[in-house]
Design a protein around this motif. Structure first.
Motif, PDB file in Angstrom:
ATOM      1  N   HIS A   4      26.976  45.628  53.118  1.00 14.51           N
ATOM      2  CA  HIS A   4      27.986  46.621  52.755  1.00 14.51           C
ATOM      3  C   HIS A   4      28.959  46.020  51.751  1.00 14.51           C
ATOM      4  N   LYS A   5      29.179  46.742  50.673  1.00 17.23           N
ATOM      5  CA  LYS A   5      30.125  46.290  49.661  1.00 17.23           C
ATOM      6  C   LYS A   5      31.363  47.168  49.705  1.00 17.23           C
ATOM      7  N   ASP A   6      32.521  46.536  49.686  1.00 19.26           N
ATOM      8  CA  ASP A   6      33.788  47.256  49.747  1.00 19.26           C
ATOM      9  C   ASP A   6      34.136  47.933  48.426  1.00 19.26           C
ATOM     10  N   ILE A   7      33.754  47.267  47.342  1.00 19.15           N
ATOM     11  CA  ILE A   7      34.181  47.717  46.011  1.00 19.15           C
ATOM     12  C   ILE A   7      32.997  47.700  45.060  1.00 19.15           C
ATOM     13  N   THR A   8      32.964  48.691  44.175  1.00 16.45           N
ATOM     14  CA  THR A   8      32.022  48.689  43.064  1.00 16.45           C
ATOM     15  C   THR A   8      32.829  48.454  41.798  1.00 16.45           C
ATOM     16  N   LEU A   9      32.392  47.484  41.013  1.00 19.35           N
ATOM     17  CA  LEU A   9      33.033  47.149  39.748  1.00 19.35           C
ATOM     18  C   LEU A   9      32.102  47.558  38.612  1.00 19.35           C
ATOM     19  N   TYR A  10      32.574  48.439  37.757  1.00 20.98           N
ATOM     20  CA  TYR A  10      31.860  48.781  36.528  1.00 20.98           C
ATOM     21  C   TYR A  10      32.440  47.900  35.433  1.00 20.98           C
ATOM     22  N   THR A  11      31.571  47.152  34.785  1.00 23.36           N
ATOM     23  CA  THR A  11      32.036  46.173  33.819  1.00 23.36           C
ATOM     24  C   THR A  11      30.982  45.980  32.735  1.00 23.36           C
ATOM     25  N   SER A  12      31.171  44.997  31.899  1.00 22.45           N
ATOM     26  CA  SER A  12      30.215  44.611  30.873  1.00 22.45           C
ATOM     27  C   SER A  12      30.309  43.108  30.691  1.00 22.45           C
ATOM     28  N   ALA A  13      29.184  42.489  30.412  1.00 22.36           N
ATOM     29  CA  ALA A  13      29.188  41.050  30.160  1.00 22.36           C
ATOM     30  C   ALA A  13      30.052  40.715  28.944  1.00 22.36           C
ATOM     31  N   LEU A  14      30.284  41.696  28.065  1.00 19.00           N
ATOM     32  CA  LEU A  14      31.054  41.473  26.844  1.00 19.00           C
ATOM     33  C   LEU A  14      32.555  41.698  27.017  1.00 19.00           C
ATOM     34  N   ALA A  15      32.998  42.118  28.192  1.00 19.91           N
ATOM     35  CA  ALA A  15      34.371  42.590  28.369  1.00 19.91           C
ATOM     36  C   ALA A  15      35.257  41.582  29.098  1.00 19.91           C
ATOM     37  N   PRO A  16      36.187  40.933  28.387  1.00 19.11           N
ATOM     38  CA  PRO A  16      37.115  40.017  29.055  1.00 19.11           C
ATOM     39  C   PRO A  16      37.905  40.691  30.176  1.00 19.11           C
ATOM     40  N   ASN A  17      38.252  41.967  30.002  1.00 15.41           N
ATOM     41  CA  ASN A  17      38.999  42.663  31.053  1.00 15.41           C
ATOM     42  C   ASN A  17      38.172  42.818  32.325  1.00 15.41           C
ATOM     43  N   GLY A  18      36.885  43.013  32.186  1.00  4.09           N
ATOM     44  CA  GLY A  18      36.021  43.095  33.359  1.00  4.09           C
ATOM     45  C   GLY A  18      35.911  41.757  34.075  1.00  4.09           C
ATOM     46  N   TRP A  19      35.845  40.693  33.289  1.00 10.64           N
ATOM     47  CA  TRP A  19      35.732  39.363  33.896  1.00 10.64           C
ATOM     48  C   TRP A  19      36.979  39.002  34.687  1.00 10.64           C
ATOM     49  N   LYS A  20      38.165  39.397  34.193  1.00  6.34           N
ATOM     50  CA  LYS A  20      39.370  39.037  34.948  1.00  6.34           C
ATOM     51  C   LYS A  20      39.419  39.775  36.274  1.00  6.34           C
ATOM     52  N   VAL A  21      38.917  41.021  36.316  1.00 13.60           N
ATOM     53  CA  VAL A  21      38.844  41.736  37.593  1.00 13.60           C
ATOM     54  C   VAL A  21      37.865  41.028  38.525  1.00 13.60           C
ATOM     55  N   ALA A  22      36.728  40.589  37.992  1.00 19.09           N
ATOM     56  CA  ALA A  22      35.746  39.867  38.815  1.00 19.09           C
ATOM     57  C   ALA A  22      36.342  38.580  39.380  1.00 19.09           C
ATOM     58  N   VAL A  23      37.128  37.876  38.578  1.00 19.09           N
ATOM     59  CA  VAL A  23      37.769  36.646  39.056  1.00 19.09           C
ATOM     60  C   VAL A  23      38.690  36.956  40.236  1.00 19.09           C
ATOM     61  N   VAL A  24      39.476  38.013  40.134  1.00 21.78           N
ATOM     62  CA  VAL A  24      40.395  38.372  41.216  1.00 21.78           C
ATOM     63  C   VAL A  24      39.618  38.819  42.454  1.00 21.78           C
ATOM     64  N   LEU A  25      38.566  39.587  42.276  1.00 21.42           N
ATOM     65  CA  LEU A  25      37.737  39.974  43.426  1.00 21.42           C
ATOM     66  C   LEU A  25      37.188  38.739  44.136  1.00 21.42           C
ATOM     67  N   GLU A  26      36.743  37.764  43.358  1.00 22.47           N
ATOM     68  CA  GLU A  26      36.237  36.513  43.943  1.00 22.47           C
ATOM     69  C   GLU A  26      37.350  35.752  44.650  1.00 22.47           C
ATOM     70  N   GLU A  27      38.506  35.625  43.990  1.00 23.50           N
ATOM     71  CA  GLU A  27      39.629  34.897  44.582  1.00 23.50           C
ATOM     72  C   GLU A  27      40.061  35.500  45.906  1.00 23.50           C
ATOM     73  N   LEU A  28      39.969  36.815  46.012  1.00 27.10           N
ATOM     74  CA  LEU A  28      40.376  37.500  47.234  1.00 27.10           C
ATOM     75  C   LEU A  28      39.252  37.584  48.270  1.00 27.10           C
ATOM     76  N   GLY A  29      38.070  37.105  47.902  1.00 24.63           N
ATOM     77  CA  GLY A  29      36.945  37.099  48.831  1.00 24.63           C
ATOM     78  C   GLY A  29      36.438  38.492  49.189  1.00 24.63           C
ATOM     79  N   LEU A  30      36.582  39.430  48.270  1.00 26.38           N
ATOM     80  CA  LEU A  30      36.150  40.801  48.541  1.00 26.38           C
ATOM     81  C   LEU A  30      34.651  40.961  48.270  1.00 26.38           C
ATOM     82  N   HIS A  31      34.024  41.801  49.055  1.00 28.15           N
ATOM     83  CA  HIS A  31      32.604  42.096  48.873  1.00 28.15           C
ATOM     84  C   HIS A  31      32.487  43.204  47.831  1.00 28.15           C
TER      85      HIS A  31
END
Length: 197
Positions: A4-31
Motif C-alpha cells: 500500500h502506498k500512501d502517496i502518488t507522485l507525478y514527476t519527470s526525470a527531467l524536473a528538479p521540482n519533482g526531485w525535491k518532492v521525492a527527497v522530502v518523501l524519502e526523508e519523511l519515510g513515506l510510502h
C-alpha cells in the motif's frame, strides 16, 4: 502496509521540482509511488493530467491517506508534507524560524527556479538564443547563487541550524545551475564554496 502506498507522485526525470518532492518523501519515510510524465512528448498536456494540475506542470501528489487530496506546486507540496507528516520537525521548523523558512521557499519559487530554468533553456536548448538573453539569465543565476552564498558563508543551513525543506528546495536546482555553468569561464567552487558545499 506492504504494497500500500500512501502517496502518488507525478514527476519527470527531467524536473528538479519533482526531485525535491521525492527527497522530502524519502526523508519523511513515506510510502509512495512515482509516475513519470514524459514532458518531451507532452504527456503533461493530456486531459487526464490536466485534471490533476490545470497548470500542466510536474510535480503533483495525491495523498491517499487524506481523502485523495491532490496538490501541485512543489513548495506548496513541501509545506503540506512537513505540516502533515513531520511531527518531530526533522526537516521543518516552528516559531519565527517558520517565517524565515517560508521566505526562502518563496525566494526559491520566484527567483531561483525561473531564472535557473531560463538560463538552462537558453544556454543548452536554444542554439538561436541571443547572446544578450543568455547573458541576462546567466547573470541572474549568478546573482541568486550570490544571495545564497552571502547567507551560507555565515551559517551551514538557511534556517534553524539544520537541514530543512528550505535547503532541499534549492539543491536540485543548484545541480542544474552548476551543470549549466560548468562549461563557462566561471569557477563555481571558488566563487560559491558555501553553496557548493
Amino acid at each position: 502496509m506492504s504494497g500500500h502506498k500512501d502517496i502518488t507522485l507525478y514527476t519527470s526525470a527531467l524536473a528538479p521540482n519533482g526531485w525535491k518532492v521525492a527527497v522530502v518523501l524519502e526523508e519523511l519515510g513515506l510510502h509512495y509511488d512515482s509516475i513519470y510524465i514524459d514532458l518531451l512528448n507532452g504527456e503533461q498536456l493530456t486531459t487526464t493530467f490536466t485534471q490533476l494540475n490545470p497548470n500542466q506542470k510536474v510535480p503533483v501528489i495525491i495523498d491517499h491517506t487524506n481523502d485523495n487530496l491532490v496538490l501541485f506546486e512543489s513548495n506548496a507540496i513541501l509545506l503540506y508534507l512537513v505540516e502533515q507528516y513531520d511531527t518531530h520537525h526533522r526537516i521543518s521548523v516552528v516559531g519565527k524560524d517558520k517565517h524565515l523558512l517560508d521566505q526562502w521557499l518563496f525566494f526559491q519559487a520566484a527567483g531561483q527556479g525561473p531564472y535557473y530554468l531560463q538560463f538552462f533553456w537558453v544556454s543548452r536548448c536554444r542554439a538561436d538564443a541571443q547572446p544578450s538573453t543568455t547573458e541576462r539569465y546567466r547573470d541572474e543565476t549568478l546573482r541568486v547563487l550570490g544571495v545564497l552564498e552571502s547567507v551560507l558563508n555565515k551559517q551551514e543551513w538557511l534556517v534553524g541550524g539544520k537541514t530543512t525543506i528550505a535547503d532541499i528546495s534549492f539543491v536540485t536546482w543548484n545541480v542544474v545551475a552548476f551543470s549549466a555553468l560548468e562549461t563557462s569561464d566561471i569557477h563555481l567552487k571558488k566563487q560559491f564554496p558555501a553553496v557548493y558545499r
